[in-house]
Design a protein around this motif. Structure first.
Motif, PDB file in Angstrom:
ATOM      1  N   THR A   1     103.465  52.572  19.520  1.00 30.90           N
ATOM      2  CA  THR A   1     104.061  51.673  18.521  1.00 30.90           C
ATOM      3  C   THR A   1     105.565  51.495  18.766  1.00 30.90           C
ATOM      4  OG1 THR A   1     104.574  53.466  16.973  1.00 30.90           O
ATOM      5  CG2 THR A   1     102.389  52.452  16.773  1.00 30.90           C
ATOM      6  N   LEU A   2     106.104  52.207  19.737  1.00 29.42           N
ATOM      7  CA  LEU A   2     107.568  52.180  19.931  1.00 29.42           C
ATOM      8  C   LEU A   2     107.985  51.050  20.876  1.00 29.42           C
ATOM      9  CD1 LEU A   2     108.289  56.016  20.119  1.00 29.42           C
ATOM     10  CD2 LEU A   2     108.464  54.485  18.133  1.00 29.42           C
ATOM     11  N   MET A   3     109.031  50.357  20.489  1.00 27.62           N
ATOM     12  CA  MET A   3     109.481  49.163  21.223  1.00 27.62           C
ATOM     13  C   MET A   3     110.152  49.537  22.540  1.00 27.62           C
ATOM     14  SD  MET A   3     109.659  45.984  21.462  1.00 27.62           S
ATOM     15  CE  MET A   3     109.139  45.223  19.936  1.00 27.62           C
ATOM     16  N   ASN A   4     109.715  48.876  23.588  1.00 23.90           N
ATOM     17  CA  ASN A   4     110.365  48.987  24.894  1.00 23.90           C
ATOM     18  C   ASN A   4     110.047  47.692  25.650  1.00 23.90           C
ATOM     19  OD1 ASN A   4     107.696  49.228  25.787  1.00 23.90           O
ATOM     20  ND2 ASN A   4     107.774  51.468  25.675  1.00 23.90           N
ATOM     21  N   ASP A   5     110.523  47.568  26.873  1.00 18.65           N
ATOM     22  CA  ASP A   5     110.318  46.310  27.622  1.00 18.65           C
ATOM     23  C   ASP A   5     108.843  45.955  27.698  1.00 18.65           C
ATOM     24  OD1 ASP A   5     112.965  46.185  28.051  1.00 18.65           O
ATOM     25  OD2 ASP A   5     112.921  46.882  30.143  1.00 18.65           O
ATOM     26  N   GLN A   6     108.027  46.999  27.950  1.00 19.17           N
ATOM     27  CA  GLN A   6     106.609  46.721  28.158  1.00 19.17           C
ATOM     28  C   GLN A   6     105.923  46.258  26.869  1.00 19.17           C
ATOM     29  OE1 GLN A   6     104.165  49.875  29.790  1.00 19.17           O
ATOM     30  NE2 GLN A   6     102.402  48.533  29.424  1.00 19.17           N
ATOM     31  N   LEU A   7     106.185  46.975  25.768  1.00 17.74           N
ATOM     32  CA  LEU A   7     105.535  46.573  24.510  1.00 17.74           C
ATOM     33  C   LEU A   7     106.014  45.173  24.111  1.00 17.74           C
ATOM     34  CD1 LEU A   7     103.540  47.466  22.274  1.00 17.74           C
ATOM     35  CD2 LEU A   7     105.530  48.145  20.917  1.00 17.74           C
ATOM     36  N   PHE A   8     107.293  44.905  24.331  1.00 19.72           N
ATOM     37  CA  PHE A   8     107.843  43.586  23.979  1.00 19.72           C
ATOM     38  C   PHE A   8     107.110  42.485  24.744  1.00 19.72           C
ATOM     39  CE2 PHE A   8     111.114  40.238  24.685  1.00 19.72           C
ATOM     40  CZ  PHE A   8     111.247  39.832  23.365  1.00 19.72           C
ATOM     41  N   SER A   9     106.934  42.705  26.046  1.00 17.17           N
ATOM     42  CA  SER A   9     106.295  41.621  26.804  1.00 17.17           C
ATOM     43  C   SER A   9     104.801  41.550  26.480  1.00 17.17           C
ATOM     44  CB  SER A   9     106.639  41.742  28.288  1.00 17.17           C
ATOM     45  OG  SER A   9     105.566  42.192  29.032  1.00 17.17           O
ATOM     46  N   THR A  10     104.147  42.692  26.276  1.00 19.44           N
ATOM     47  CA  THR A  10     102.714  42.655  25.909  1.00 19.44           C
ATOM     48  C   THR A  10     102.520  41.926  24.580  1.00 19.44           C
ATOM     49  OG1 THR A  10     102.470  44.797  26.979  1.00 19.44           O
ATOM     50  CG2 THR A  10     100.654  44.111  25.562  1.00 19.44           C
ATOM     51  N   LEU A  11     103.367  42.243  23.602  1.00 20.83           N
ATOM     52  CA  LEU A  11     103.182  41.627  22.283  1.00 20.83           C
ATOM     53  C   LEU A  11     103.529  40.134  22.311  1.00 20.83           C
ATOM     54  CD1 LEU A  11     104.399  44.420  19.810  1.00 20.83           C
ATOM     55  CD2 LEU A  11     102.054  43.743  20.360  1.00 20.83           C
ATOM     56  N   ASN A  12     104.529  39.751  23.108  1.00 20.18           N
ATOM     57  CA  ASN A  12     104.833  38.318  23.213  1.00 20.18           C
ATOM     58  C   ASN A  12     103.662  37.552  23.832  1.00 20.18           C
ATOM     59  OD1 ASN A  12     107.445  37.061  22.371  1.00 20.18           O
ATOM     60  ND2 ASN A  12     108.180  38.990  23.209  1.00 20.18           N
ATOM     61  N   GLN A  13     103.072  38.146  24.851  1.00 18.55           N
ATOM     62  CA  GLN A  13     101.913  37.477  25.471  1.00 18.55           C
ATOM     63  C   GLN A  13     100.749  37.414  24.496  1.00 18.55           C
ATOM     64  OE1 GLN A  13     101.097  39.610  29.118  1.00 18.55           O
ATOM     65  NE2 GLN A  13     103.194  39.261  29.793  1.00 18.55           N
ATOM     66  N   TRP A  14     100.582  38.519  23.750  1.00 20.92           N
ATOM     67  CA  TRP A  14      99.497  38.578  22.754  1.00 20.92           C
ATOM     68  C   TRP A  14      99.698  37.478  21.701  1.00 20.92           C
ATOM     69  CZ3 TRP A  14     100.289  40.096  17.551  1.00 20.92           C
ATOM     70  CH2 TRP A  14      99.133  40.375  16.822  1.00 20.92           C
ATOM     71  N   VAL A  15     100.927  37.287  21.257  1.00 22.52           N
ATOM     72  CA  VAL A  15     101.227  36.223  20.280  1.00 22.52           C
ATOM     73  C   VAL A  15     100.927  34.852  20.904  1.00 22.52           C
ATOM     74  CG1 VAL A  15     103.090  35.056  19.016  1.00 22.52           C
ATOM     75  CG2 VAL A  15     102.942  37.549  18.968  1.00 22.52           C
ATOM     76  N   ASP A  16     101.396  34.642  22.136  1.00 22.98           N
ATOM     77  CA  ASP A  16     101.150  33.346  22.801  1.00 22.98           C
ATOM     78  C   ASP A  16      99.664  33.040  22.892  1.00 22.98           C
ATOM     79  OD1 ASP A  16     103.719  32.475  23.286  1.00 22.98           O
ATOM     80  OD2 ASP A  16     103.921  33.681  25.114  1.00 22.98           O
ATOM     81  N   LYS A  17      98.889  34.081  23.126  1.00 23.58           N
ATOM     82  CA  LYS A  17      97.453  33.875  23.323  1.00 23.58           C
ATOM     83  C   LYS A  17      96.731  33.567  22.011  1.00 23.58           C
ATOM     84  CE  LYS A  17      93.627  36.801  24.927  1.00 23.58           C
ATOM     85  NZ  LYS A  17      93.416  38.183  25.353  1.00 23.58           N
ATOM     86  N   HIS A  18      97.140  34.206  20.915  1.00 25.50           N
ATOM     87  CA  HIS A  18      96.317  34.142  19.704  1.00 25.50           C
ATOM     88  C   HIS A  18      96.893  33.326  18.545  1.00 25.50           C
ATOM     89  CE1 HIS A  18      93.527  37.171  21.215  1.00 25.50           C
ATOM     90  NE2 HIS A  18      94.557  37.908  21.582  1.00 25.50           N
ATOM     91  N   TYR A  19      98.207  33.058  18.533  1.00 25.27           N
ATOM     92  CA  TYR A  19      98.810  32.494  17.314  1.00 25.27           C
ATOM     93  C   TYR A  19      98.914  30.971  17.364  1.00 25.27           C
ATOM     94  CZ  TYR A  19     100.368  36.997  15.359  1.00 25.27           C
ATOM     95  OH  TYR A  19     100.430  38.244  14.804  1.00 25.27           O
ATOM     96  N   ARG A  20      98.777  30.356  16.208  1.00 25.03           N
ATOM     97  CA  ARG A  20      99.003  28.920  16.078  1.00 25.03           C
ATOM     98  C   ARG A  20     100.501  28.662  15.892  1.00 25.03           C
ATOM     99  NH1 ARG A  20      94.098  26.553  12.265  1.00 25.03           N
ATOM    100  NH2 ARG A  20      92.438  27.740  13.300  1.00 25.03           N
ATOM    101  N   ASP A  21     100.903  27.426  16.177  1.00 22.08           N
ATOM    102  CA  ASP A  21     102.315  27.107  15.930  1.00 22.08           C
ATOM    103  C   ASP A  21     102.489  26.228  14.695  1.00 22.08           C
ATOM    104  OD1 ASP A  21     101.444  24.703  16.838  1.00 22.08           O
ATOM    105  OD2 ASP A  21     102.594  24.743  18.725  1.00 22.08           O
TER     106      ASP A  21
END
Ligand SMILES: N=C(N)NCCC[C@H](NC(=O)CCC(=O)O)C(=O)O
Length: 444
Positions: free
Chosen positions: A387-407
Motif C-alpha cells: 500500500t506504500l507509494m513508490n515509483d512502481q505503485l504510482f505507475s501501476t495505479l496510473n495504468q490501472w486507472v487508465d484501463k478501468h476508469y471513465r472520463d
C-alpha cells in the motif's frame, strides 16, 4: 528510533460523481448534477500522493469502497439480478441509488480516528472507523473501512482496531476530520484535540441552527476512551456553531495542526483562549498558535479556497510546508495571506499547490484526502508494504486507472449495469495489486 507521520490517501473510486448528497457542504450542493471525471480525479489524487513521497514523506494509499453498493440496495428491498436491482432503484428511488454509488470513501480523513502508540496506554496504534451517521451515503462506509484498515495495518502486535461507534445521531463521528494531534516529535506523547460540533445529550448547549453538526462530544469522548487516552493528553473543543452554519461542516475546513503548530481561523472555536491555554499546559513544548483573522481571510474565502483544508507537513529538513489546493492561489486574499505566512516567524516556510479540483468540487481538499498515522520504523515495517507509494505503485495505479476508469460520469450513468461490472473488475484487480485479500462483499 525514527518516527514520522505517514499519510494514507484515499484512492478515488471509479464511480466518482457529483450528486449533491451533503447538506451543509457548500461545494457538494453547488456542483450537484455536474458531470464528473473519475479518471482525472483518481490521477489528481495519485499525483499529490506521489509528490509527497518524492518530498521524502511516508505515503500510503487506501483502497476505495465497492460502489454501486448492491448489498445496501438489497438490504432496502430491491431484488432480482444486479442489473434489475440497479434498474428498479433508479426508477423507484433515484436519490437512494445515488447514495449507494458515491465514491465518498476517497476522503480518508473521515475514514477513522487514529491515536499513535506514543499516546495510548497499551502502546499500540488505535483505529476507530468513523460511523459517518449524519449522511446516508457515508453511513454505509464503516464496515468496509474497517476491513481495509485491518488489511493495511494487520499486525496485532502494533495495531489495535475497534469497531465503529453505535449508529445513532448521539454518536455522530466523522473521524480524523474532527481530530488533530499536537506534539513535540511524532514519537513522543502528544495532546489529541477532539473538536466536536454539538453536545447531543445536552439540549441547552450551543449548536448550529441551519446546517448539521456532524461530530458529537459524546462520540469524541467514546473514541478517547477506546483509544486508552487520558485527561492529560486530550482536549475537547467545540467548533463555533456560527461557522458550521456558513459551510464549515468539518473542523478540518477551519483548522489544521501539525507537531507544535495549530493553524486556525479566528472564528473556528468556542472559548478559544481557554482551550489554547489548556493545550499549552498539556503539551511539553512551546506551541505556535497561528490564528488567521477575519479581516485577512473571511469565512467565505476560507470555505471557498480551503485554506485550512491544507496539509501542514514536516519535511525531512525539519521545515514545515503547506500542501494547498490551487484554489488557494486563485483566491486573492488567501494567496496574499499564504505569501505572507511563509515570511513570518513560524515553522511554516513553504507552500506547494496541487490541482485536486475534481475532489474540491465535492468539498474535499488535500487534507480530506489523507488519513494521518504517526508511527515509528517498527510500526511502518508492520504495514502492508504493497500500500506504500513508490515509483512502481504510482505507475501501476496510473495504468490501472487508465484501463478501468471513465472520463465522464453523471448521475444518469449510475444505473448502468456496465458501470457495476467495470467497478468490480477494477477493484478485484486492485485487491491483488495492493494484496488486500477479499475486502469487498462481491468477493466474499
Ligand atoms: N472535510 C473532510 N475531511 N472531508 C470532506 C468530505 C466531503 C464529502 N462530500 C461528499 O460526500 C459529497 C458527495 C456528493 O455530493 O456527491 C462530505 O460531505 O462528507
Amino acid at each position: 528510533m525514527k518516527h514520522f507521520e505517514a499519510n494514507f490517501d484515499g484512492l478515488v473510486g471509479p464511480t466518482h460523481n457529483y450528486a449533491g448528497l451533503s447538506f451543509g457542504n457548500v461545494a457538494s450542493f453547488n456542483n450537484a448534477a455536474q458531470a464528473s471525471n473519475p479518471k482525472a480525479a483518481a490521477k489528481q489524487g495519485l499525483k499529490k500522493a506521489k509528490s509527497l513521497a518524492e518530498m521524502g514523506m511516508v505515503q500510503g494509499m487506501l483502497a476505495p469502497q465497492e460502489r454501486p453498493d448492491l448489498t445496501t440496495l438489497r438490504r432496502i428491498g430491491f431484488t432480482g439480478t444486479d442489473a434489475q436491482v440497479l434498474k428498479s432503484a433508479h426508477e423507484q428511488a433515484p436519490l437512494l441509488l445515488n447514495a449507494c454509488c458515491s465514491a465518498s470513501s476517497m476522503w480518508t480523513a473521515n475514514a477513522a480516528t487514529i491515536s499513535p502508540s506514543a499516546d495510548t496506554r497499551d502502546k499500540k496504534i488505535h483505529f476507530t472507523p468513523a460511523n459517518l451517521v449524519d449522511k446516508l451515503h457515508r453511513s454505509i462506509e464503516p464496515i468496509t473501512t474497517g476491513l481495509i484498515l485491518q488489511s493495511t495495518f494487520s499486525d496485532p502486535n502494533h495495531f489495535h482496531h475497534h469497531g465503529h461507534l453505535p449508529e445513532h445521531a448521539s454518536f455522530g463521528d466523522e473521524g480524523a476530520a474532527n481530530h488533530t494531534r499536537m506534539c513535540a516529535q511524532y514519537g513522543e506523547s502528544g495532546v489529541e484535540l477532539f473538536v466536536y460540533g454539538q453536545e447531543a445529550t445536552n439540549p441547552n448547549a450551543p449548536r448550529p441552527a441551519k446546517f448539521p453538526a456532524r461530530q458529537t462530544l459524546e462520540a469524541s469522548r467514546a473514541v478517547a476512551r477506546l483509544h486508552q487516552l487520558n485527561d492529560s493528553n486530550t482536549v475537547f473543543i467545540q467548533q463555533n456553531p456560527d461557522v458550521i452554519d456558513q459551510g464549515v461542516f468539518h473542523n478540518d475546513v477551519i483548522a489544521v495542526g501539525n507537531q507544535n503548530v495549530l493553524f486556525y481561523h479566528e472564528q473556528a472555536f468556542v472559548d478559544t483562549q481557554n482551550k489554547l491555554d489548556e493545550i499549552q499546559s498539556k503539551l511539553n513544548t512551546e506551541s505556535h498558535f497561528i490564528e488567521v483573522p477575519t479581516n485577512k481571510v473571511s469565512i467565505n474565502d476560507a470555505v471557498k479556497s480551503y485554506l485550512f483544508n491544507t496539509q501542514v507537513i514536516t519535511l525531512p529538513s525539519g521545515e514545515m510546508a503547506i500542501i494547498a489546493p490551487t484554489d488557494c492561489q486563485e483566491n486573492p486574499a488567501v494567496f496574499a495571506y499564504l505569501n505572507e505566512l511563509v515570511t513570518l516567524e513560524t515553522p511554516i516556510k513553504k507552500v506547494f499547490y496541487f490541482d485536486v479540483k475534481q475532489s474540491m468540487q465535492n468539498g474535499g481538499g488535500p487534507a480530506c484526502l489523507r488519513l494521518r498515522v504517526a508511527m515509528n520504523q517498527h510500526e511502518l515495517s508492520a504495514v502492508n508494504q504493497h500500500t506504500l507509494m513508490n515509483d512502481q505503485l504510482f505507475s501501476t495505479l496510473n495504468q490501472w486507472v487508465d484501463k478501468h476508469y471513465r472520463d465522464r460520469l453523471t448521475t444518469k450513468d449510475l444505473a448502468d449495469p456496465q458501470l457495476l461490472i467495470e467497478s468490480r473488475t477494477a477493484l478485484d484487480e486492485l485487491t491483488q495489486i495492493m494484496k488486500l485479500g477479499s475486502v469487498y462483499q462481491f468477493q466474499r
